[in-house]
Design a protein around this motif. Structure first.
Motif, mmCIF file in Angstrom:
data_model
loop_
_atom_site.group_PDB
_atom_site.id
_atom_site.type_symbol
_atom_site.label_atom_id
_atom_site.label_comp_id
_atom_site.label_asym_id
_atom_site.label_seq_id
_atom_site.Cartn_x
_atom_site.Cartn_y
_atom_site.Cartn_z
ATOM 1 N N PHE A 2 0.840 -1.194 0.000
ATOM 2 C CA PHE A 2 0.000 0.000 0.000
ATOM 3 C C PHE A 2 0.873 1.241 0.000
ATOM 4 C CE2 PHE A 2 -2.356 -3.303 2.142
ATOM 5 C CZ PHE A 2 -3.665 -3.147 1.714
ATOM 6 N N SER A 3 0.326 2.334 -0.532
ATOM 7 C CA SER A 3 0.898 3.650 -0.281
ATOM 8 C C SER A 3 0.211 4.150 0.973
ATOM 9 C CB SER A 3 0.627 4.614 -1.436
ATOM 10 O OG SER A 3 1.434 4.300 -2.534
ATOM 11 N N VAL A 4 1.014 4.479 1.995
ATOM 12 C CA VAL A 4 0.481 4.918 3.276
ATOM 13 C C VAL A 4 1.249 6.149 3.741
ATOM 14 C CG1 VAL A 4 -0.204 2.578 3.956
ATOM 15 C CG2 VAL A 4 2.024 3.445 4.640
ATOM 16 N N ALA A 5 0.702 6.817 4.743
ATOM 17 C CA ALA A 5 1.391 7.921 5.415
ATOM 18 C C ALA A 5 1.126 7.772 6.903
ATOM 19 C CB ALA A 5 0.884 9.261 4.911
ATOM 20 N N ASP A 6 2.183 7.837 7.697
ATOM 21 C CA ASP A 6 1.999 7.774 9.143
ATOM 22 C C ASP A 6 1.155 8.954 9.597
ATOM 23 O OD1 ASP A 6 3.443 5.429 9.466
ATOM 24 O OD2 ASP A 6 5.314 6.455 9.953
ATOM 25 N N ILE A 7 0.384 8.750 10.660
ATOM 26 C CA ILE A 7 -0.420 9.833 11.231
ATOM 27 C C ILE A 7 0.042 10.099 12.661
ATOM 28 C CG2 ILE A 7 -2.419 9.517 9.728
ATOM 29 C CD1 ILE A 7 -3.817 8.040 12.054
ATOM 30 N N TYR A 8 -0.018 11.374 13.040
ATOM 31 C CA TYR A 8 0.472 11.836 14.328
ATOM 32 C C TYR A 8 -0.615 12.655 15.023
ATOM 33 C CZ TYR A 8 4.830 10.968 11.820
ATOM 34 O OH TYR A 8 5.832 10.391 11.078
ATOM 35 N N CYS A 9 -0.640 12.632 16.345
ATOM 36 C CA CYS A 9 -1.534 13.497 17.111
ATOM 37 C C CYS A 9 -1.124 14.946 16.870
ATOM 38 C CB CYS A 9 -1.434 13.154 18.595
ATOM 39 S SG CYS A 9 -2.393 14.249 19.652
ATOM 40 N N SER A 10 -2.083 15.789 16.542
ATOM 41 C CA SER A 10 -1.777 17.200 16.250
ATOM 42 C C SER A 10 -1.402 17.982 17.498
ATOM 43 C CB SER A 10 -2.960 17.876 15.556
ATOM 44 O OG SER A 10 -4.078 17.923 16.429
ATOM 45 N N ASN A 11 -1.674 17.420 18.672
ATOM 46 C CA ASN A 11 -1.364 18.114 19.923
ATOM 47 C C ASN A 11 0.011 17.729 20.471
ATOM 48 O OD1 ASN A 11 -2.174 19.902 22.125
ATOM 49 N ND2 ASN A 11 -2.267 18.037 23.348
ATOM 50 N N CYS A 12 0.260 16.415 20.628
ATOM 51 C CA CYS A 12 1.509 15.982 21.271
ATOM 52 C C CYS A 12 2.517 15.352 20.322
ATOM 53 C CB CYS A 12 1.206 15.030 22.427
ATOM 54 S SG CYS A 12 0.605 13.401 21.919
ATOM 55 N N GLY A 13 2.110 15.070 19.060
ATOM 56 C CA GLY A 13 3.032 14.509 18.080
ATOM 57 C C GLY A 13 3.218 13.004 18.139
ATOM 58 N N GLU A 14 2.480 12.323 18.996
ATOM 59 C CA GLU A 14 2.572 10.863 19.122
ATOM 60 C C GLU A 14 2.223 10.198 17.794
ATOM 61 O OE1 GLU A 14 3.077 7.198 21.066
ATOM 62 O OE2 GLU A 14 3.266 9.142 22.069
ATOM 63 N N VAL A 15 3.026 9.210 17.373
ATOM 64 C CA VAL A 15 2.692 8.418 16.186
ATOM 65 C C VAL A 15 1.530 7.513 16.565
ATOM 66 C CG1 VAL A 15 3.490 6.714 14.520
ATOM 67 C CG2 VAL A 15 5.078 8.435 15.376
ATOM 68 N N LEU A 16 0.440 7.595 15.800
ATOM 69 C CA LEU A 16 -0.786 6.864 16.138
ATOM 70 C C LEU A 16 -1.016 5.639 15.262
ATOM 71 C CD1 LEU A 16 -3.040 10.018 16.357
ATOM 72 C CD2 LEU A 16 -2.135 8.710 18.294
ATOM 73 N N GLY A 17 -0.569 5.690 14.029
ATOM 74 C CA GLY A 17 -0.827 4.637 13.051
ATOM 75 C C GLY A 17 -0.537 5.172 11.670
ATOM 76 N N TRP A 18 -1.432 4.896 10.716
ATOM 77 C CA TRP A 18 -1.226 5.382 9.361
ATOM 78 C C TRP A 18 -2.546 5.566 8.631
ATOM 79 C CZ3 TRP A 18 0.396 0.398 10.788
ATOM 80 C CH2 TRP A 18 -0.325 -0.662 10.232
ATOM 81 N N LYS A 19 -2.453 6.288 7.523
ATOM 82 C CA LYS A 19 -3.585 6.472 6.608
ATOM 83 C C LYS A 19 -3.282 5.697 5.332
ATOM 84 C CE LYS A 19 -6.346 9.861 4.101
ATOM 85 N NZ LYS A 19 -6.623 11.279 3.838
ATOM 86 N N TYR A 20 -4.257 4.923 4.866
ATOM 87 C CA TYR A 20 -4.134 4.234 3.588
ATOM 88 C C TYR A 20 -4.389 5.242 2.471
ATOM 89 C CZ TYR A 20 -4.426 -0.384 5.856
ATOM 90 O OH TYR A 20 -4.202 -1.499 6.615
ATOM 91 N N LEU A 21 -3.409 5.458 1.626
ATOM 92 C CA LEU A 21 -3.565 6.388 0.510
ATOM 93 C C LEU A 21 -3.915 5.665 -0.788
ATOM 94 C CD1 LEU A 21 -0.482 8.633 1.313
ATOM 95 C CD2 LEU A 21 -2.883 9.064 1.883
ATOM 96 N N ARG A 22 -3.296 4.499 -0.996
ATOM 97 C CA ARG A 22 -3.560 3.740 -2.214
ATOM 98 C C ARG A 22 -3.338 2.265 -1.969
ATOM 99 N NH1 ARG A 22 -0.287 3.449 -7.809
ATOM 100 N NH2 ARG A 22 -1.874 2.314 -8.967
ATOM 101 N N ALA A 23 -4.259 1.460 -2.476
ATOM 102 C CA ALA A 23 -4.119 0.003 -2.441
ATOM 103 C C ALA A 23 -3.787 -0.464 -3.854
ATOM 104 C CB ALA A 23 -5.415 -0.644 -1.968
ATOM 105 N N TYR A 24 -2.861 -1.386 -3.971
ATOM 106 C CA TYR A 24 -2.463 -1.887 -5.285
ATOM 107 C C TYR A 24 -3.219 -3.147 -5.690
ATOM 108 C CZ TYR A 24 1.281 1.512 -5.017
ATOM 109 O OH TYR A 24 1.985 2.691 -4.922
ATOM 110 N N GLU A 25 -3.844 -3.806 -4.728
ATOM 111 C CA GLU A 25 -4.615 -5.006 -5.024
ATOM 112 C C GLU A 25 -6.105 -4.662 -4.997
ATOM 113 O OE1 GLU A 25 -3.403 -8.420 -2.716
ATOM 114 O OE2 GLU A 25 -1.354 -7.652 -2.615
#
Length: 105
Positions: free
Chosen positions: A61-84
């Motif tokens: 997948f094409s993904v981008a990590d996501i962060y809390c806008s307040n404290c900057g903690e890495v929370l997970g990711w957003k799926y941008l594109r699936a190849y399958e």
């Protein structure tokens, strides 16, 4: 900061910043980098990082990590594109790791 409007929501475990409404929870049967994770259709109060291709359990997948806008903690990711084709339903959705959030009422 977005408000929940009285609906149950999930917040950042580190700073209590609201991240997603309970109504936006799609599945609890996902796995993140550190363990169990939830799939959400929408997320709020986050920062989306740089796009990258990543090999995950269900494919590449094409993904981008996501962060809390307040404290900057890495929370997970957003799926941008699936190849399958069978994974296309995930595009635009968010993985948030269970260990990074708490439920608020």
């Amino acid at each position: 900061m977005a408000e929940s409007g009285g609906n149950p929501f999930f917040s950042c475990r580190s700073c209590r910043n609201p991240l997603a409404l309970r109504d936006d929870l799609i599945s609890k049967k996902f796995v993140g980098k550190t363990g169990p994770a939830y799939l959400f259709s929408h997320a709020m109060n986050i920062i989306v990082g740089q796009k990258e291709d990543r090999k995950l359990i269900s494919g590449v997948f094409s993904v981008a990590d996501i962060y809390c806008s307040n404290c900057g903690e890495v929370l997970g990711w957003k799926y941008l594109r699936a190849y399958e084709p069978t994974q296309m339903y995930k595009q635009g959705m968010f993985i948030i790791e269970r260990a990074k959030i708490s439920k608020q009422y």
